[in-house]
Write a protein that holds these residues in place. Structure first.
Motif, PDB file in Angstrom:
ATOM      1  N   VAL A  24       0.835  -1.203   0.000  1.00 20.73           N
ATOM      2  CA  VAL A  24       0.000   0.000   0.000  1.00 20.73           C
ATOM      3  C   VAL A  24       0.871   1.254   0.000  1.00 20.73           C
ATOM      4  O   VAL A  24       0.622   2.203  -0.757  1.00 20.73           O
ATOM      5  N   LEU A  25       1.897   1.274   0.832  1.00 22.29           N
ATOM      6  CA  LEU A  25       2.773   2.441   0.877  1.00 22.29           C
ATOM      7  C   LEU A  25       3.508   2.635  -0.445  1.00 22.29           C
ATOM      8  O   LEU A  25       3.712   3.766  -0.893  1.00 22.29           O
ATOM      9  N   ASP A  26       3.897   1.546  -1.076  1.00 17.06           N
ATOM     10  CA  ASP A  26       4.519   1.644  -2.401  1.00 17.06           C
ATOM     11  C   ASP A  26       3.565   2.287  -3.391  1.00 17.06           C
ATOM     12  O   ASP A  26       3.948   3.155  -4.179  1.00 17.06           O
ATOM     13  N   GLY A  27       2.302   1.829  -3.375  1.00 13.66           N
ATOM     14  CA  GLY A  27       1.321   2.386  -4.300  1.00 13.66           C
ATOM     15  C   GLY A  27       1.068   3.857  -4.049  1.00 13.66           C
ATOM     16  O   GLY A  27       0.902   4.644  -4.988  1.00 13.66           O
ATOM     17  N   LEU A  28       1.054   4.256  -2.778  1.00 14.20           N
ATOM     18  CA  LEU A  28       0.855   5.658  -2.433  1.00 14.20           C
ATOM     19  C   LEU A  28       2.128   6.478  -2.612  1.00 14.20           C
ATOM     20  O   LEU A  28       2.091   7.706  -2.520  1.00 14.20           O
ATOM     21  N   ARG A  29       3.234   5.775  -2.813  1.00 12.86           N
ATOM     22  CA  ARG A  29       4.549   6.389  -2.955  1.00 12.86           C
ATOM     23  C   ARG A  29       4.884   7.227  -1.730  1.00 12.86           C
ATOM     24  O   ARG A  29       5.193   8.422  -1.810  1.00 12.86           O
ATOM     25  N   ILE A  30       4.795   6.578  -0.612  1.00  6.57           N
ATOM     26  CA  ILE A  30       5.104   7.209   0.668  1.00  6.57           C
ATOM     27  C   ILE A  30       5.868   6.203   1.508  1.00  6.57           C
ATOM     28  O   ILE A  30       5.611   5.004   1.426  1.00  6.57           O
ATOM     29  N   ASP A  31       6.838   6.678   2.309  1.00  3.03           N
ATOM     30  CA  ASP A  31       7.599   5.746   3.140  1.00  3.03           C
ATOM     31  C   ASP A  31       6.968   5.632   4.521  1.00  3.03           C
ATOM     32  O   ASP A  31       6.012   6.339   4.851  1.00  3.03           O
ATOM     33  N   MET A  32       7.487   4.712   5.331  1.00  2.40           N
ATOM     34  CA  MET A  32       6.911   4.485   6.642  1.00  2.40           C
ATOM     35  C   MET A  32       7.024   5.714   7.527  1.00  2.40           C
ATOM     36  O   MET A  32       6.099   6.053   8.273  1.00  2.40           O
ATOM     37  N   GLU A  33       8.141   6.410   7.443  1.00  7.33           N
ATOM     38  CA  GLU A  33       8.326   7.608   8.242  1.00  7.33           C
ATOM     39  C   GLU A  33       7.252   8.645   7.911  1.00  7.33           C
ATOM     40  O   GLU A  33       6.655   9.264   8.807  1.00  7.33           O
ATOM     41  N   GLY A  34       6.997   8.829   6.625  1.00  5.55           N
ATOM     42  CA  GLY A  34       5.963   9.765   6.210  1.00  5.55           C
ATOM     43  C   GLY A  34       4.581   9.315   6.632  1.00  5.55           C
ATOM     44  O   GLY A  34       3.736  10.129   7.012  1.00  5.55           O
ATOM     45  N   ALA A  35       4.335   7.999   6.578  1.00  5.54           N
ATOM     46  CA  ALA A  35       3.033   7.476   6.975  1.00  5.54           C
ATOM     47  C   ALA A  35       2.764   7.730   8.454  1.00  5.54           C
ATOM     48  O   ALA A  35       1.674   8.169   8.839  1.00  5.54           O
ATOM     49  N   ILE A  36       3.761   7.467   9.287  1.00  5.41           N
ATOM     50  CA  ILE A  36       3.599   7.697  10.720  1.00  5.41           C
ATOM     51  C   ILE A  36       3.372   9.182  10.994  1.00  5.41           C
ATOM     52  O   ILE A  36       2.550   9.563  11.841  1.00  5.41           O
ATOM     53  N   GLU A  37       4.068  10.030  10.267  1.00  7.13           N
ATOM     54  CA  GLU A  37       3.884  11.474  10.423  1.00  7.13           C
ATOM     55  C   GLU A  37       2.439  11.881  10.112  1.00  7.13           C
ATOM     56  O   GLU A  37       1.826  12.677  10.830  1.00  7.13           O
ATOM     57  N   ILE A  38       1.893  11.321   9.034  1.00  7.86           N
ATOM     58  CA  ILE A  38       0.509  11.629   8.652  1.00  7.86           C
ATOM     59  C   ILE A  38      -0.470  11.102   9.696  1.00  7.86           C
ATOM     60  O   ILE A  38      -1.410  11.788  10.101  1.00  7.86           O
ATOM     61  N   LEU A  39      -0.248   9.879  10.160  1.00 15.29           N
ATOM     62  CA  LEU A  39      -1.168   9.266  11.112  1.00 15.29           C
ATOM     63  C   LEU A  39      -1.165   9.987  12.457  1.00 15.29           C
ATOM     64  O   LEU A  39      -2.197  10.106  13.113  1.00 15.29           O
ATOM     65  N   ARG A  40      -0.014  10.460  12.869  1.00 12.29           N
ATOM     66  CA  ARG A  40       0.061  11.194  14.133  1.00 12.29           C
ATOM     67  C   ARG A  40      -0.572  12.572  14.027  1.00 12.29           C
ATOM     68  O   ARG A  40      -0.961  13.156  15.034  1.00 12.29           O
ATOM     69  N   GLY A  41      -0.689  13.084  12.802  1.00 10.13           N
ATOM     70  CA  GLY A  41      -1.244  14.412  12.617  1.00 10.13           C
ATOM     71  C   GLY A  41      -2.707  14.515  12.973  1.00 10.13           C
ATOM     72  O   GLY A  41      -3.184  15.559  13.399  1.00 10.13           O
ATOM     73  N   LYS A  42      -3.461  13.421  12.790  1.00 10.96           N
ATOM     74  CA  LYS A  42      -4.905  13.367  13.063  1.00 10.96           C
ATOM     75  C   LYS A  42      -5.624  14.546  12.425  1.00 10.96           C
ATOM     76  O   LYS A  42      -5.825  14.584  11.223  1.00 10.96           O
ATOM     77  N   ASN A  43      -5.995  15.552  13.205  1.00 10.96           N
ATOM     78  CA  ASN A  43      -6.774  16.671  12.671  1.00 10.96           C
ATOM     79  C   ASN A  43      -5.920  17.890  12.317  1.00 10.96           C
ATOM     80  O   ASN A  43      -6.452  18.966  12.047  1.00 10.96           O
ATOM     81  N   ASP A  44      -4.606  17.737  12.358  1.00 11.30           N
ATOM     82  CA  ASP A  44      -3.721  18.871  12.106  1.00 11.30           C
ATOM     83  C   ASP A  44      -3.434  19.033  10.621  1.00 11.30           C
ATOM     84  O   ASP A  44      -2.290  18.973  10.167  1.00 11.30           O
ATOM     85  N   PHE A  45      -4.489  19.238   9.837  1.00 13.43           N
ATOM     86  CA  PHE A  45      -4.320  19.382   8.390  1.00 13.43           C
ATOM     87  C   PHE A  45      -4.870  20.734   7.957  1.00 13.43           C
ATOM     88  O   PHE A  45      -5.916  21.179   8.436  1.00 13.43           O
ATOM     89  N   THR A  46      -4.163  21.353   7.053  1.00 12.85           N
ATOM     90  CA  THR A  46      -4.560  22.687   6.601  1.00 12.85           C
ATOM     91  C   THR A  46      -5.326  22.658   5.293  1.00 12.85           C
ATOM     92  O   THR A  46      -5.953  23.647   4.933  1.00 12.85           O
ATOM     93  N   THR A  47      -5.301  21.535   4.582  1.00  6.96           N
ATOM     94  CA  THR A  47      -5.991  21.458   3.300  1.00  6.96           C
ATOM     95  C   THR A  47      -6.854  20.202   3.232  1.00  6.96           C
ATOM     96  O   THR A  47      -6.620  19.224   3.948  1.00  6.96           O
TER      97      THR A  47
END
Length: 297
Positions: free
Chosen positions: A84-107
């Motif tokens: 899945v991460l390969d298909g999204l072209r994102i690494d594990m570090e980036g995935a964890i960063e996104i998941l920890r963000g929860k509602n901290d998104f500006t767009t």
């Protein structure tokens, strides 16, 4: 190998050379076919098989057997998550960063990206547990040394070529989702096949079917079946408005693929045969533990 989870998912599913770093999706103008099956296994199968053999060797020790089975689920989940991460072209570090963000998104794009990531990871963890548990239920309560070849065949049926195709389907579905969120809601999406002799007749019957993105049927977003190589193209609304046509009410739909990760659904829906058998309490606990590592429990 990138997908191995010998010491747990978070410890080893980490960036490696050649993969993009950070929580970004990199997309092209359209998603085409999934890659062909590799000629050689990257070592994942051997690790799964080694763990399976340890499970059999410790069969009469319930605690050791459960530990080996949990590792089997983690290994399979790690492979699917890596796809899945390969298909999204994102690494594990980036995935964890996104998941920890929860509602901290500006767009809205960032929010949709997290929704897709969560849906994909949850489904892959659930699917891995259901797959390995279905396999485990085929092993008799009392195993016999003379039947080891039979147990091997059971293992290969679930973790061999079929699992490799599932990996490709998961990677392709994720790549489609990465493309999908970059396409305007006002675009017209058109279903396309590869146009060769390998195209299945009912896939060919969908060639050219077009809808505005906002109402494009989830069940027609590739992959629509195991090994599907179809794809979508996006065009501005004004140029293809007259080309839209309705699909037949009798059109064949594969229930396993009736949802789509593009819309935050599952890659493998609840109709997949692996989900028919309820998980045992211990396996459900394993699933929760793995999900907690990703803050999605």
């Amino acid at each position: 190998p990138p997908y191995h989870v010998r010491r747990g998912i978070l410890q080893t599913l980490w960036p490696w050379p050649g993969r993009p770093r950070g929580g970004k999706f990199y997309t092209g103008t359209e998603v085409k076919a999934a890659a062909p099956l590799p000629d050689k296994d990257d070592g994942t199968y051997e690790m799964l098989y080694e763990t399976f053999n340890r499970l059999l060797a410790q069969w009469t020790d319930s605690a050791a057997r459960l530990s080996a089975f949990e590792e089997l689920i983690e290994l399979r989940a790690g492979t699917l998550i890596g796809c899945v991460l390969d298909g999204l072209r994102i690494d594990m570090e980036g995935a964890i960063e996104i998941l920890r963000g929860k509602n901290d998104f500006t767009t809205d794009l960032e929010r949709r990206r997290r929704d897709i990531l969560v849906a994909g990871l949850e489904n892959m963890i659930d699917f891995a547990a259901a797959e390995e548990y279905t396999m485990l239920c085929e092993i008799p309560a009392n195993i016999e040394e003379r039947d080891m070849e039979h147990y091997d065949r059971i293992f290969k049926r679930y973790n061999g070529y079929t699992a490799e195709q599932e990996n490709l389907d998961a990677r392709f579905a994720a790549a489609m989702a990465a493309w999908w969120i970059t396409v305007s809601e006002e675009s017209i999406l058109t279903f396309m096949t590869q146009g060769d002799e390998r195209v299945r007749p009912w896939h060919a019957s969908l060639e050219g079917v077009s809808y505005p993105k906002r109402v494009f049927p989830a069940e027609l977003i590739p992959p629509i079946e195991h090994g599907c190589r179809c794809y979508l193209t996006a065009t501005g609304f004004g140029t293809v408005n007259g080309a839209i046509r309705e699909t037949s009410a009798e059109i064949r739909i594969n229930p396993t693929f009736r949802e789509s990760l593009c819309r935050g659904g599952r890659i493998f829906a609840a109709e997949h045969p692996y989900f028919r058998r309820p998980l045992s309490p211990s396996v459900r606990q394993t699933v929760r533990r793995i999900k907690q590592k990703f803050n999605i429990a």
